[in-house]
Motif scaffolding. Structure first.
Motif, short mmCIF file in Angstrom:
data_model
loop_
_atom_site.label_atom_id
_atom_site.label_comp_id
_atom_site.label_asym_id
_atom_site.label_seq_id
_atom_site.Cartn_x
_atom_site.Cartn_y
_atom_site.Cartn_z
N SER A 283 0.82 -1.22 0.00
CA SER A 283 0.00 0.00 0.00
C SER A 283 0.84 1.26 0.00
O SER A 283 0.31 2.35 0.20
CB SER A 283 -0.94 -0.01 1.20
OG SER A 283 -1.93 -0.98 1.02
N GLY A 284 2.15 1.09 -0.19
CA GLY A 284 2.98 2.28 -0.33
C GLY A 284 4.04 2.47 0.73
O GLY A 284 4.72 3.49 0.73
N ASP A 285 4.22 1.48 1.62
CA ASP A 285 5.23 1.65 2.67
C ASP A 285 6.58 1.19 2.15
O ASP A 285 6.86 -0.01 2.08
CB ASP A 285 4.82 0.84 3.91
CG ASP A 285 5.83 0.98 5.04
OD1 ASP A 285 6.76 1.82 4.92
OD2 ASP A 285 5.69 0.27 6.05
N ALA A 286 7.43 2.16 1.78
CA ALA A 286 8.73 1.79 1.23
C ALA A 286 9.68 1.26 2.30
O ALA A 286 10.74 0.75 1.99
CB ALA A 286 9.36 3.00 0.54
N GLY A 287 9.29 1.40 3.56
CA GLY A 287 10.14 0.91 4.64
C GLY A 287 9.88 -0.54 4.99
O GLY A 287 10.54 -1.11 5.86
N ALA A 288 8.93 -1.17 4.30
CA ALA A 288 8.61 -2.57 4.61
C ALA A 288 9.76 -3.46 4.20
O ALA A 288 10.51 -3.15 3.28
CB ALA A 288 7.33 -2.98 3.87
N ARG A 289 9.89 -4.57 4.92
CA ARG A 289 10.98 -5.51 4.62
C ARG A 289 10.45 -6.93 4.53
O ARG A 289 9.37 -7.25 5.03
CB ARG A 289 12.04 -5.45 5.73
CG ARG A 289 12.67 -4.07 5.82
CD ARG A 289 13.74 -4.01 6.88
NE ARG A 289 14.17 -2.62 7.02
CZ ARG A 289 15.38 -2.27 7.44
NH1 ARG A 289 16.27 -3.19 7.77
NH2 ARG A 289 15.70 -1.00 7.53
#
Lengths: 271, 249
Positions: free
Chosen positions: B197-203
């Motif tokens: 959904s747009g969270d570029a910090g997800a890993r």
């Protein structure tokens, strides 16, 4: 109250019909009243493998449509006591199967029989779904090669979501792996997947390993389930598998390359 | 008849323009006494009361109440002065014939008598300093979606607005998606898409990287492009400066 076992795989040609015939015969040999049903409408083979193709009058679809009674369609096996076959239609196709019809017949069979073995067609469509929907136990027939393993994984997913037990939230269908056409020499050469490799990917209990055997084709040619060929490795492996299914602790045979003595090497004996 | 109408329809479909009906609410500036020396200073102060409302507002000049024989009413100069107040005269209504003709001559549009509508002028607040918006409420803690069985081929799992934790393997042909992070305590053989959904910090974390495809916030890498050194190893995948980093754990 009868237990319904489905012999399924996803992939075609891995040995479902051979295994259905052998397994049902094995259960009957142990004294359980067993019926084996062909769900491959339009491409029936079970009657050939069981050797009753010349005695088919009425079939599964006739009974679903109310054109015949169940006991008119059931064929009693000539060799083994307690064993019956319910063949399917060759002229119709899988659209002729209805959930109500199948349920009705299975309920009726459950009253008289101890085990009902359903020989599933390949695929994940109607025929396969019908055969696994009512199952209590599932035996996943897999060849030790990547396509078959992937398709078996898929059919496990289908069992977990589309069986009646899954839909009703009941105890899940018990799952067993039957590894067929296993060739220990090719495994050693690295051409074929090892038992452990398959188990790592599929993560279900191992019911049995059936070695690749020329006896299978010979048995199918004469219309006799290979489990009755007691001299063959495949036949013996099926007997072991039936034992394990019934709760016995049987060691796995035929999974390593046999050490050939000088004599057998000279005579080039094959299993 | 059918052929004709369909030909017309075809013509309309391919035409470079279309006529449409529409209605617009317009301000009317009723000009009562243009000769008054305070006219434009008063107009100016009115406009300054709500500058954003009046800026570039189209106005229709209503000349109905112009005094008879308004001598030397210079409509060109008048319109120019109205423009200086940031109002845009676009049309006119009413007034003596001479004025109307003059208005037409400078390009104002003769408007039909419209219906008077209530015009609510937005008054600028006394204190023009805009209060900062209230800080968004702290996001409530959303527990992760935990899956304890192998994710079979053909299965798709989506952890909406939270992390996804899987304590078994993800098979070939299976898809696991999450708005948050994805943690796989097993082999990843299928596809994993985190931060969808747009969270570029997800890993993405897994114990053995054998994936067909991994993606974070839309950026993806396929199996073929994964370096030998990380295949079948426990890894962490994250997005940094627009590039997917796959690092051994």
């Amino acid at each position: 109250m009868g237990k319904i076992i489905v012999m399924t795989s996803g992939k075609g040609g891995v040995g479902k019909t051979t295994s259905s015939a052998a397994f049902a015969t094995g259960l009957a040999l142990r004294g359980f009243k067993t019926v084996v049903i062909d769900f491959d409408v339009g491409l029936r083979n079970l009657d050939l493998v069981m050797g009753c193709e010349r005695r088919v009058v009425f079939d599964f679809i006739n009974v679903i449509n109310g054109e015949a009674k169940l006991n008119q369609a059931l064929i009693k096996d000539k060799r083994v006591e307690n064993l019956y076959i319910l063949p399917t239609s060759q002229t119709r196709d899988k659209d002729a199967l209805t959930k109500d019809g199948v349920e009705r017949i299975l309920n009726e069979l459950c009253k008289d029989f101890d085990y009902i073995v359903c020989d599933s067609p390949a695929g994940i469509e109607r025929g396969a779904l019908m055969s696994l929907y009512f199952a209590d136990h599932a035996i996943i027939v897999t060849n030790p090669e990547v396509s078959s393993v992937r398709d078996s994984d898929r059919i496990l997913g289908v069992l977990n979501s589309k069986s009646r037990r899954a839909e009703r939230g009941e105890e899940p269908v018990t799952q067993h792996l039957l590894l067929t056409r296993y060739d220990p020499e090719r495994v050693e050469k690295g051409e074929m997947l090892k038992v452990d490799d398959v188990l790592e990917i599929l993560a279900i209990p191992l019911l049995g390993v059936i070695p690749e055997s020329q006896a299978v084709l010979r048995a199918s040619n004469i219309g006799m389930p290979v489990i009755l060929d007691e001299a063959s490795n495949a036949g013996q492996a099926y007997l072991d598998a039936v034992g394990r299914f019934l709760g016995e602790d049987v060691e796995h045979r035929f999974i390593s390359v046999p050490k050939k003595g000088l004599f057998s090497r000279l005579l080039r004996r094959s299993a | 008849m059918v052929a004709v109408s369909s030909a017309n329809q075809v013509a309309e479909r391919d035409a470079p323009f279309q006529f449409r009906g529409n209605s617009f609410t317009m301000m009317v500036l009723k000009v009562v006494d243009p000769a008054s020396p305070n006219f434009f200073s008063l107009l100016g102060s009115k406009v300054r009361q709500a500058p954003n409302f009046f800026r570039h507002a189209p106005v229709v000049l209503d000349f109905d109440e112009l005094p008879e024989g308004a001598a030397g009413f210079d409509i060109t100069a008048f319109a120019l002065k109205v423009r200086e107040q940031n109002l845009l005269p676009i049309g006119f209504v009413g007034g003596p014939r001479a004025v109307q003709e003059a208005a037409l001559a400078i390009g104002l549009v003769p408007m039909p008598a419209g219906r008077a509508a209530r015009l609510d002028v937005v008054r600028a607040p006394e204190n023009t300093a805009v209060a900062p918006p209230a800080p968004p409420p702290e996001p409530a803690y959303r527990p992760a979606l935990v899956v304890n069985e192998p994710v079979r081929s053909g299965t798709q799992i989506y952890a909406e607005k939270c992390d996804l934790i899987i304590t078994a393997a993800v098979s070939h042909g299976a898809e696991v998606l999450a708005d948050g992070n994805i943690h796989i305590y097993g082999a990843l053989r299928g596809r994993a898409l985190a931060g969808i959904s747009g969270d570029a910090g997800a890993r993405i974390f897994c114990q053995s990287l054998e994936a067909e495809l991994v993606s974070i916030c839309g950026l993806y890498r396929v199996s073929e492009d994964m370096d030998e050194s990380v295949v079948k190893k426990p890894v962490q995948i994250r997005l940094s400066e627009g590039y997917l980093h796959i690092q051994p754990l």
